[in-house]
Design an enzyme around this catalytic site. Structure first.
Site, PDB file in Angstrom:
ATOM      1  N   LYS A 163       0.772  -1.239  -0.044  1.00 20.25           N
ATOM      2  CA  LYS A 163      -0.039  -0.047  -0.050  1.00 20.25           C
ATOM      3  C   LYS A 163       0.949   1.128  -0.130  1.00 20.25           C
ATOM      4  CE  LYS A 163      -3.642  -2.339   2.453  1.00 20.25           C
ATOM      5  NZ  LYS A 163      -3.247  -3.526   2.832  1.00 20.25           N
ATOM      6  N   ARG A 164       1.621   1.175  -0.854  1.00 23.16           N
ATOM      7  CA  ARG A 164       2.784   2.319  -0.937  1.00 23.16           C
ATOM      8  C   ARG A 164       1.973   3.748  -1.575  1.00 23.16           C
ATOM      9  NH1 ARG A 164       5.644   0.560   2.845  1.00 23.16           N
ATOM     10  NH2 ARG A 164       7.390  -0.933   2.241  1.00 23.16           N
TER      11      ARG A 164
END
Length: 145
Positions: free
Chosen positions: A100-101
């Protein structure tokens, strides 16, 4: 082959749509809260290895959640994740790193390198992203730039 081609090929070859998340919650691994980093790492690895061994014939891909491995500790957390990724790779199954960058600029580049580059990172096939900061937060992951 692109990540989506890998998924499509695997899905067709085993007639499945199953993506298996690997989230070794420390609170659910049945180890004492006073456990050492090594004990946490071993418990997380064994948890994931059991799942992989039981499901690899049916899994289109695996999605290890990096945060749970980071929570193991700064010495062995990523080592444990690498062991899990290596186990999955033995079965030639795509790996979707659940990271979930969502940062921009050089930080986004560094995150992408850590996720994809086998020399310094995890050699993942795909990643989860949070595009709320715009194209700059996604670009290094999808273009290789």
């Amino acid at each position: 082959m692109s990540f989506f081609q890998q998924i499509s090929t695997r899905s067709t070859s085993i007639n499945s749509l199953l993506c298996i998340g690997l989230d070794p919650h420390l609170s659910e691994l049945k180890i004492p809260s006073s456990s050492t980093e090594e004990e946490r790492a071993n418990a997380a690895y064994e948890f994931c290895a059991r799942i992989i061994n039981a499901t690899h014939d049916h899994a289109v891909c695996y999605k290890p959640n990096v945060a749970f491995f980071e929570a193991i500790g700064n010495k062995l957390g990523m080592v444990t994740l690498r062991r899990v990724v290596d186990d999955i790779s033995k079965h030639n199954i795509p790996i979707l790193l659940d990271v979930k960058r969502g940062d921009i600029g050089s930080t986004a580049n560094a995150y992408a390198e850590a996720c994809y580059d086998d020399g310094c990172g995890l050699n993942g096939d795909g990643v989860t992203l949070s595009p709320l900061m715009g194209w700059d937060s996604v670009q290094p992951f999808v273009t290789g730039e």
